[in-house]
Design an enzyme around this catalytic site. Structure first.
Site, PDB file in Angstrom:
ATOM      1  N   LYS A 368       0.872  -1.187   0.000  1.00  0.00           N
ATOM      2  CA  LYS A 368       0.000   0.000   0.000  1.00  0.00           C
ATOM      3  C   LYS A 368       0.905   1.233   0.000  1.00  0.00           C
ATOM      4  O   LYS A 368       1.316   1.723   1.060  1.00  0.00           O
ATOM      5  CB  LYS A 368      -0.900   0.023   1.243  1.00  0.00           C
ATOM      6  CG  LYS A 368      -1.723  -1.253   1.452  1.00  0.00           C
ATOM      7  CD  LYS A 368      -1.195  -2.018   2.624  1.00  0.00           C
ATOM      8  CE  LYS A 368      -2.066  -3.168   3.073  1.00  0.00           C
ATOM      9  NZ  LYS A 368      -2.680  -4.002   2.107  1.00  0.00           N
ATOM     10  N   ASP A 373       4.523  12.705  -8.040  1.00  0.00           N
ATOM     11  CA  ASP A 373       5.498  13.629  -8.646  1.00  0.00           C
ATOM     12  C   ASP A 373       6.939  13.269  -8.293  1.00  0.00           C
ATOM     13  O   ASP A 373       7.838  14.120  -8.378  1.00  0.00           O
ATOM     14  CB  ASP A 373       5.223  15.073  -8.234  1.00  0.00           C
ATOM     15  CG  ASP A 373       3.906  15.597  -8.768  1.00  0.00           C
ATOM     16  OD1 ASP A 373       3.391  15.009  -9.739  1.00  0.00           O
ATOM     17  OD2 ASP A 373       3.380  16.572  -8.200  1.00  0.00           O
ATOM     18  N   HIS A 581      -6.169  -2.441  11.848  1.00  0.00           N
ATOM     19  CA  HIS A 581      -5.371  -2.925  10.704  1.00  0.00           C
ATOM     20  C   HIS A 581      -3.938  -2.395  10.766  1.00  0.00           C
ATOM     21  O   HIS A 581      -3.198  -2.500   9.783  1.00  0.00           O
ATOM     22  CB  HIS A 581      -6.054  -2.486   9.400  1.00  0.00           C
ATOM     23  CG  HIS A 581      -5.644  -3.276   8.200  1.00  0.00           C
ATOM     24  ND1 HIS A 581      -5.169  -2.671   7.056  1.00  0.00           N
ATOM     25  CD2 HIS A 581      -5.645  -4.625   7.960  1.00  0.00           C
ATOM     26  CE1 HIS A 581      -4.905  -3.594   6.148  1.00  0.00           C
ATOM     27  NE2 HIS A 581      -5.186  -4.800   6.681  1.00  0.00           N
TER      28      HIS A 581
END
Length: 656
Positions: A368, A373, A581
């Site tokens: 994840k 940029d 989580h």
């Protein structure tokens, strides 16, 4: 005295010179030898040689005639000389018609045996010069004509021999010149050898540099996915490396479910939703996202839930990126439970790659990460899921204006993109362009919020680690080993076994490291593990085996607690919601934020990323606090919260 009368004739009694007496005999002999056709025409020349000489001198100037003069004692009129010339020309032409005509020039020599000499430089004479040449013949005897004819043949043969000799000499000269050519080439050979060796070493040096830069040739097949061979990228081979920004801004972000009352608990951190929206609003050129799955809208549950509003807002911002000129690149695990979001993003210009990790390594893509940029990054536990923003407790870190770390994280993302191509396979060695710019042995030294620190990125599994990349398991073990005072761990699953292997097997790598730290070095170990209905029952057995070490006689400082997110009896229930989580660890020296659960599968088969930050050299009273200090406070807040239960009550939370 009385003068005698001249007489026209000569009396037989008159004395005659010896030469005059012998002359008729010689003339007779020559006339007898002469062919019948020539006797009548040459009689006058033979009987009057002096007139012939006078006529010859009138026509040809002695100064210009280098040929020998005829013998004295003969005379002939000019008309007879002309007749003699005509007849002589006829004889010479007839006698010499069968002989080759060489390019010769006559010259007087002292040697009587060689009256003529052939000069190679002579030019061919015209027919007008033949009478002059014929006048040089001796008129004293007809035999002289034959001698001259024989001499002419000798001269012709001498000319041929001379020309053949000249040709032989010319060939010899050419052969000498050809023989000398290798000598000249041999003189140049050392210079050519030196140039050849220089060229060879130049090519060898380029090959060595190329192998160092791009790695094993067997790994070049993956470079197409990395787009390293486009013409626009070739100037990068000799351009100076871009300097990275050393002043990074780090923000710890969280998602707190609405069922948790954290208003009275501190600290508070910005939400992951707000951090994602800030990154998307500020994107100028590219957004790169790697995720387990994409379900930002509630279309996957076919139920409209008010809490999905934030996820839908993130999805709309992502869909609008290509229209703004921002390239959106996505790497997602395959197969997906739902492809509604990724398919629609692809239709609006996003470049989506599906990575079949099960076929490649036997695991999943559980990473994840965001790279925006090539300057800003996000690393954390939150999936691209609307529940991760409102229904699941998540934690992550956002670093702004940190191009060094962002470019390093992009290399990990590039590996996922390569594996997302059709027919992709894991190469024996990754290209050098994907080599890690940070690791355990060579961390980046940056300023985080004005405080110096060392940080690096880790990755799993080892098959996806490029050169210099520290594996995620190594990063965790080294962090535990480095601890001197405490180790705090907050993860959803902790299982010292291969959970998804068939059959399952024991895997005590991390478990042994924790036991060693607690029981041998007396480091305080705390584990905050999630408990919900998807928890594996075997996990609590392993956790209990750690907890019993705190009893007598060992008294190892190990504590285990369960964190439970209440659901409040929602109807209909939201699947895969209401769980802690988090996937992080903090010690007295280092902060670690990862994306993997702690079992063998996630470190040997499943793709994940970890961020390791060491700011131990910073003083305790540093303004703004370090990431380690912030993360420690988050753990203490959750450890002391009312949502924690003892391990002995695991049967209650796991059955709900």
């Amino acid at each position: 005295m009385r003068r005698k009368e001249p007489t026209s004739g000569r009396s037989r009694d008159t004395p005659v010179r010896r030469s005059s007496r012998l002359q008729p005999d010689r003339v007779g002999e020559q006339v007898s030898r002469e062919p019948q056709s020539l006797r009548g025409s040459h009689v006058a020349d033979i009987l009057s040689p002096r007139e012939s000489i006078r006529a010859h001198r009138k026509q040809v100037k002695p100064a210009k005639d280098p040929s020998p003069s005829p013998p004295r004692g003969s005379s002939q009129s000019s008309e007879e000389a002309e007749a003699h010339e005509d007849s002589g020309q006829t004889v010479l032409e007839r006698d010499t018609a069968l002989l080759p005509q060489p390019n010769i020039e006559w010259e007087v020599v002292k040697d009587k045996r060689a009256r003529l000499q052939v000069l190679e430089t002579s030019q061919p004479r015209s027919t007008k010069a033949r009478p002059q040449m014929e006048r040089r013949t001796t008129a004293s005897s007809q035999g002289r004509v034959e001698n001259e004819t024989f001499a002419l043949g000798q001269q012709s043969r001498a000319g041929i021999a001379a020309r053949s000799k000249a040709a032989t000499m010319k060939k010899a000269d050419s052969s000498k010149s050809q023989a000398g050519a290798p000598q000249k080439w041999a003189k140049r050979l050392p210079y050519r050898s030196v140039l050849g060796f220089l060229l060879f070493f130049l090519i060898l040096g380029f090959v060595c540099w190329f192998a160092w830069k791009h790695g094993n040739p067997g790994s070049f097949l993956g470079l197409a996915g990395y787009e390293a061979w486009r013409w626009s990228n070739f100037p990068k081979l000799w351009n100076a490396v871009e300097e990275c920004s050393s002043q990074c801004s780090l923000v710890l972000v969280e998602s707190i479910p609405s069922t948790l009352d954290y208003e009275t608990l501190t600290p508070h951190h910005p939400s992951i939703y707000q951090a994602w929206m800030n990154l998307l609003d500020g994107a100028n050129s590219s957004v790169e996202i790697a995720a387990f799955y994409f379900t930002l809208r509630d279309s996957d549950v076919h139920v409209e839930d008010p809490s999905s509003k934030q996820g839908k807002a993130v999805f709309e911002s992502l869909r609008a990126l290509p229209s703004r000129g921002v390239k959106l690149s996505i790497a997602v695990n395959s197969p997906q439970f739902s492809q509604y979001d990724t398919d629609e993003l692809a239709r609006h210009g996003a470049d989506v790659r599906y990575v079949d990790m099960k076929n490649l390594t036997g695991g999943i893509l559980h990473t994840k990460i965001w790279v925006v940029d090539r300057k800003h990054i996000f690393v954390g536990s939150a999936n691209m899921d609307w529940r991760s923003l409102t229904q699941v407790k998540e934690l992550g870190a956002v670093l702004y204006n940190c191009s060094c770390l962002a470019r390093d994280l992009h290399r990990i993302f590039a590996i996922y993109r390569i594996l997302g191509k059709d027919g992709a396979s894991i190469p024996p060695k990754w290209p050098a362009d994907l080599a890690a710019k940070s690791g355990l042995t060579h961390p980046l030294k940056l300023q985080l919020n004005g405080t110096g620190g060392q940080l690096y990125l880790s990755s799993s599994p080892p098959a996806l680690c490029s050169s210099g990349r520290t594996s995620d398991l190594t990063a965790i073990l080294s962090t535990i080993e480095d601890a001197e005072d405490f180790v705090y761990i907050a993860v959803m699953d902790y299982e010292p076994q291969c959970t998804f292997c068939k059959p399952k097997r024991f895997w005590p790598v991390i478990d042994d490291a924790l036991r060693t730290a607690a029981c041998e070095r007396r480091v305080k170990v705390r584990l905050l593990i999630s408990c919900w209905k998807h928890s594996h029952p075997a996990m609590f057995v392993f956790l209990d085996s750690l907890r019993v070490l705190s009893y007598e006689p060992l008294h190892c400082p190990i504590e285990v607690k369960l964190f439970v997110v209440p659901s409040e009896g929602e109807q209909p229930p939201i699947p895969y919601a209401h769980v802690n989580h988090n996937k992080y660890m903090v010690t007295d020296r280092i902060a670690y934020i990862g994306t993997s659960n702690w079992s063998e599968d996630y470190f040997t088969r499943t793709a994940g990323v970890g961020l390791v930050v060491n700011q131990s050299e910073a003083s305790a009273g540093t303004p703004g606090q370090t990431l380690r200090q912030q993360l420690e406070k988050v753990f203490i807040r959750d450890w002391d919260s009312p949502y924690v239960q003892p391990l002995s009550k695991h049967w209650e939370c796991s059955r709900k």
